[in-house]
Motif scaffolding. Structure first.
Motif, PDB file in Angstrom:
ATOM      1  N   GLY A 171      33.205  71.371  39.780  1.00 13.51           N
ATOM      2  CA  GLY A 171      34.122  71.144  38.668  1.00 13.51           C
ATOM      3  C   GLY A 171      33.853  69.906  37.852  1.00 13.51           C
ATOM      4  N   LEU A 172      32.707  69.253  38.060  1.00 10.22           N
ATOM      5  CA  LEU A 172      32.416  68.042  37.300  1.00 10.22           C
ATOM      6  C   LEU A 172      32.037  68.386  35.855  1.00 10.22           C
ATOM      7  CD1 LEU A 172      32.210  66.994  40.264  1.00 10.22           C
ATOM      8  CD2 LEU A 172      30.462  65.396  39.438  1.00 10.22           C
ATOM      9  N   SER A 173      32.471  67.551  34.932  1.00  8.34           N
ATOM     10  CA  SER A 173      32.131  67.706  33.525  1.00  8.34           C
ATOM     11  C   SER A 173      30.727  67.154  33.274  1.00  8.34           C
ATOM     12  CB  SER A 173      33.130  66.947  32.654  1.00  8.34           C
ATOM     13  OG  SER A 173      33.032  65.548  32.898  1.00  8.34           O
ATOM     14  N   ASN A 174      30.192  67.419  32.092  1.00  9.72           N
ATOM     15  CA  ASN A 174      28.865  66.888  31.757  1.00  9.72           C
ATOM     16  C   ASN A 174      28.806  65.361  31.846  1.00  9.72           C
ATOM     17  OD1 ASN A 174      28.081  69.496  31.401  1.00  9.72           O
ATOM     18  ND2 ASN A 174      27.609  69.330  29.229  1.00  9.72           N
ATOM     19  N   PRO A 175      29.792  64.630  31.290  1.00  9.81           N
ATOM     20  CA  PRO A 175      29.752  63.164  31.420  1.00  9.81           C
ATOM     21  C   PRO A 175      29.804  62.710  32.885  1.00  9.81           C
ATOM     22  CG  PRO A 175      31.244  63.799  29.664  1.00  9.81           C
ATOM     23  CD  PRO A 175      30.875  65.063  30.379  1.00  9.81           C
ATOM     24  N   GLU A 176      30.603  63.388  33.708  1.00  7.42           N
ATOM     25  CA  GLU A 176      30.700  63.019  35.118  1.00  7.42           C
ATOM     26  C   GLU A 176      29.389  63.291  35.850  1.00  7.42           C
ATOM     27  OE1 GLU A 176      35.468  63.797  35.927  1.00  7.42           O
ATOM     28  OE2 GLU A 176      34.075  65.474  36.022  1.00  7.42           O
ATOM     29  N   ILE A 177      28.734  64.414  35.500  1.00  4.36           N
ATOM     30  CA  ILE A 177      27.438  64.733  36.107  1.00  4.36           C
ATOM     31  C   ILE A 177      26.399  63.692  35.694  1.00  4.36           C
ATOM     32  CG2 ILE A 177      25.541  66.404  36.160  1.00  4.36           C
ATOM     33  CD1 ILE A 177      27.630  68.612  35.838  1.00  4.36           C
ATOM     34  N   ALA A 178      26.412  63.316  34.415  1.00  2.00           N
ATOM     35  CA  ALA A 178      25.462  62.316  33.915  1.00  2.00           C
ATOM     36  C   ALA A 178      25.631  60.987  34.652  1.00  2.00           C
ATOM     37  CB  ALA A 178      25.654  62.123  32.415  1.00  2.00           C
ATOM     38  N   GLU A 179      26.897  60.599  34.863  1.00  2.00           N
ATOM     39  CA  GLU A 179      27.160  59.345  35.574  1.00  2.00           C
ATOM     40  C   GLU A 179      26.713  59.448  37.031  1.00  2.00           C
ATOM     41  OE1 GLU A 179      30.935  56.338  36.545  1.00  2.00           O
ATOM     42  OE2 GLU A 179      31.240  58.195  35.416  1.00  2.00           O
ATOM     43  N   ARG A 180      26.974  60.584  37.648  1.00  2.00           N
ATOM     44  CA  ARG A 180      26.596  60.772  39.055  1.00  2.00           C
ATOM     45  C   ARG A 180      25.079  60.713  39.248  1.00  2.00           C
ATOM     46  NH1 ARG A 180      28.930  63.830  43.348  1.00  2.00           N
ATOM     47  NH2 ARG A 180      30.935  63.370  42.338  1.00  2.00           N
ATOM     48  N   LEU A 181      24.335  61.291  38.296  1.00  3.98           N
ATOM     49  CA  LEU A 181      22.883  61.389  38.440  1.00  3.98           C
ATOM     50  C   LEU A 181      22.133  60.275  37.703  1.00  3.98           C
ATOM     51  CD1 LEU A 181      22.397  65.254  38.057  1.00  3.98           C
ATOM     52  CD2 LEU A 181      22.651  63.909  40.150  1.00  3.98           C
ATOM     53  N   GLY A 212      19.217  72.783  40.892  1.00  2.00           N
ATOM     54  CA  GLY A 212      20.147  73.176  41.947  1.00  2.00           C
ATOM     55  C   GLY A 212      21.210  72.122  42.176  1.00  2.00           C
ATOM     56  N   GLU A 213      20.817  70.854  42.097  1.00  3.92           N
ATOM     57  CA  GLU A 213      21.766  69.762  42.243  1.00  3.92           C
ATOM     58  C   GLU A 213      22.787  69.786  41.109  1.00  3.92           C
ATOM     59  OE1 GLU A 213      21.655  64.913  43.073  1.00  3.92           O
ATOM     60  OE2 GLU A 213      19.885  65.957  42.304  1.00  3.92           O
ATOM     61  N   LEU A 214      22.326  70.020  39.886  1.00  2.00           N
ATOM     62  CA  LEU A 214      23.232  70.134  38.745  1.00  2.00           C
ATOM     63  C   LEU A 214      24.202  71.290  38.935  1.00  2.00           C
ATOM     64  CD1 LEU A 214      20.706  69.549  35.837  1.00  2.00           C
ATOM     65  CD2 LEU A 214      22.792  68.238  36.178  1.00  2.00           C
ATOM     66  N   LEU A 215      23.693  72.422  39.407  1.00  2.00           N
ATOM     67  CA  LEU A 215      24.536  73.598  39.612  1.00  2.00           C
ATOM     68  C   LEU A 215      25.611  73.324  40.647  1.00  2.00           C
ATOM     69  CD1 LEU A 215      25.142  76.549  39.012  1.00  2.00           C
ATOM     70  CD2 LEU A 215      23.397  77.189  40.694  1.00  2.00           C
ATOM     71  N   ARG A 216      25.266  72.619  41.714  1.00  2.00           N
ATOM     72  CA  ARG A 216      26.267  72.293  42.736  1.00  2.00           C
ATOM     73  C   ARG A 216      27.371  71.412  42.155  1.00  2.00           C
ATOM     74  NH1 ARG A 216      21.707  72.435  46.266  1.00  2.00           N
ATOM     75  NH2 ARG A 216      21.153  70.282  45.733  1.00  2.00           N
ATOM     76  N   LEU A 217      27.001  70.488  41.272  1.00  2.00           N
ATOM     77  CA  LEU A 217      28.007  69.618  40.665  1.00  2.00           C
ATOM     78  C   LEU A 217      28.889  70.397  39.691  1.00  2.00           C
ATOM     79  CD1 LEU A 217      25.838  66.417  40.073  1.00  2.00           C
ATOM     80  CD2 LEU A 217      27.524  66.838  41.877  1.00  2.00           C
ATOM     81  N   VAL A 218      28.304  71.352  38.970  1.00  2.00           N
ATOM     82  CA  VAL A 218      29.105  72.231  38.109  1.00  2.00           C
ATOM     83  C   VAL A 218      30.107  73.008  38.967  1.00  2.00           C
ATOM     84  CG1 VAL A 218      29.022  74.322  36.697  1.00  2.00           C
ATOM     85  CG2 VAL A 218      27.435  72.464  36.252  1.00  2.00           C
ATOM     86  N   ALA A 219      29.638  73.514  40.104  1.00  2.00           N
ATOM     87  CA  ALA A 219      30.500  74.298  40.988  1.00  2.00           C
ATOM     88  C   ALA A 219      31.641  73.467  41.564  1.00  2.00           C
ATOM     89  CB  ALA A 219      29.665  74.898  42.126  1.00  2.00           C
ATOM     90  N   THR A 274      20.608  64.944  28.518  1.00  2.00           N
ATOM     91  CA  THR A 274      19.699  65.483  29.540  1.00  2.00           C
ATOM     92  C   THR A 274      20.420  66.519  30.387  1.00  2.00           C
ATOM     93  OG1 THR A 274      18.482  63.394  29.626  1.00  2.00           O
ATOM     94  CG2 THR A 274      18.231  64.882  31.504  1.00  2.00           C
ATOM     95  N   VAL A 275      21.677  66.235  30.721  1.00  2.00           N
ATOM     96  CA  VAL A 275      22.475  67.183  31.501  1.00  2.00           C
ATOM     97  C   VAL A 275      22.641  68.487  30.729  1.00  2.00           C
ATOM     98  CG1 VAL A 275      24.755  67.653  32.489  1.00  2.00           C
ATOM     99  CG2 VAL A 275      23.709  65.398  32.773  1.00  2.00           C
ATOM    100  N   ARG A 276      22.978  68.384  29.451  1.00  2.00           N
ATOM    101  CA  ARG A 276      23.161  69.586  28.632  1.00  2.00           C
ATOM    102  C   ARG A 276      21.882  70.424  28.588  1.00  2.00           C
ATOM    103  NH1 ARG A 276      26.139  66.042  25.168  1.00  2.00           N
ATOM    104  NH2 ARG A 276      24.302  65.795  23.847  1.00  2.00           N
ATOM    105  N   THR A 277      20.750  69.749  28.434  1.00  2.00           N
ATOM    106  CA  THR A 277      19.470  70.463  28.373  1.00  2.00           C
ATOM    107  C   THR A 277      19.185  71.185  29.683  1.00  2.00           C
ATOM    108  OG1 THR A 277      18.553  68.875  26.797  1.00  2.00           O
ATOM    109  CG2 THR A 277      16.986  70.200  28.051  1.00  2.00           C
ATOM    110  N   HIS A 278      19.380  70.482  30.794  1.00  2.00           N
ATOM    111  CA  HIS A 278      19.133  71.093  32.102  1.00  2.00           C
ATOM    112  C   HIS A 278      20.070  72.274  32.350  1.00  2.00           C
ATOM    113  CE1 HIS A 278      16.001  68.610  33.715  1.00  2.00           C
ATOM    114  NE2 HIS A 278      16.698  67.487  33.639  1.00  2.00           N
ATOM    115  N   LEU A 279      21.341  72.112  31.963  1.00  2.00           N
ATOM    116  CA  LEU A 279      22.308  73.189  32.207  1.00  2.00           C
ATOM    117  C   LEU A 279      21.991  74.412  31.361  1.00  2.00           C
ATOM    118  CD1 LEU A 279      25.741  71.367  32.644  1.00  2.00           C
ATOM    119  CD2 LEU A 279      24.257  72.373  34.385  1.00  2.00           C
ATOM    120  N   THR A 280      21.474  74.197  30.168  1.00  2.00           N
ATOM    121  CA  THR A 280      21.045  75.336  29.351  1.00  2.00           C
ATOM    122  C   THR A 280      19.975  76.129  30.076  1.00  2.00           C
ATOM    123  OG1 THR A 280      21.558  74.196  27.278  1.00  2.00           O
ATOM    124  CG2 THR A 280      19.997  76.030  27.164  1.00  2.00           C
ATOM    125  N   HIS A 281      19.030  75.425  30.696  1.00  2.00           N
ATOM    126  CA  HIS A 281      17.978  76.090  31.465  1.00  2.00           C
ATOM    127  C   HIS A 281      18.560  76.799  32.688  1.00  2.00           C
ATOM    128  CE1 HIS A 281      14.960  72.957  29.717  1.00  2.00           C
ATOM    129  NE2 HIS A 281      15.195  73.941  28.884  1.00  2.00           N
TER     130      HIS A 281
END
Length: 218
Positions: free
Chosen positions: A164-174, A155-162, A180-187
């Protein structure tokens, strides 16, 4: 200026094309490189002109915007496409999102909203004006049978996608690896039944994981 955002305008109405052209002409960082009157011409123009952004009407003769969006992205996946609509957002606009459009704008959008939307999608960020998004959410039906619900981290990943954060930005934030971000987003996308980040954002709004105020509404 060579670094200005190159835009292709696609609409079967002359007045709409010229109106958009006039609004964009006043910008210092956006330029129109071509026009097309239907989807088939849009595909040809996109191949010839290599625009950064395509403003794509949804309903057109010969080939509609949905088919044209798919065809353009098959050849040039780096192209950013914005759906244009003059009517209330609905199933056709949702099909445009599923085809790969990175956002949508009303044909009556003010100059500031139009240019802001072009700049957003050029940066790879969704363009989701609040009014159209509220209407479009009515067509985002709940799956008949939801698979396992999202975990707190998903859910936290989804909020960051919403947002507008990119995968690298999400990875840095978390503080995790990009893989790992790519794997979670696939799920996450699988659980939501989403084909892309824009559709995932719509579902995040629908299911209460985020709000329009928190998302990237223009």
């Amino acid at each position: 200026m060579a670094d200005r955002i190159a835009v292709l305008i696609v609409d079967d109405h002359f007045v709409v094309r010229k109106g958009l052209l006039a609004l964009i002409a006043e910008s210092d960082d956006v330029r129109v490189v071509g026009e097309a009157v239907d989807g088939r011409e849009a595909v040809a123009q996109a191949a010839a002109l290599a625009p950064d952004v395509v403003l794509m009407d949804v309903l057109m003769p010969v080939m509609d915007g949905i088919a044209a969006t798919r065809a353009i992205l098959e050849r040039r996946p780096e192209t950013r496409i914005v759906a244009l609509t003059s009517a209330a957002a609905g199933a056709k606009l949702l099909e445009m999102v599923r085809a790969g459009a990175l956002g949508y704008l009303g044909k009556s959008a003010e100059q500031a909203e139009l240019l802001a939307g072009i700049r957003k999608v050029y940066r790879g960020e969704p363009c989701l004006p609040a009014t159209l998004t509220r209407q479009l959410l009515q067509h985002c039906s709940q799956p008949a049978e939801r698979r396992d619900g999202l975990t707190e981290r998903e859910g936290e990943l989804l909020r960051l996608v919403a947002k507008g954060l990119s995968n690298p930005e999400i990875a840095e934030r978390l503080h995790v690896a990009e893989g790992t971000v790519r794997t979670h987003l696939t799920h996450v996308f699988g659980k939501l039944g989403a084909d892309n980040r824009v559709e995932a954002t719509l579902f995040a709004l629908r299911d209460g994981w985020t709000t329009l105020e928190e998302s990237l509404a223009v």
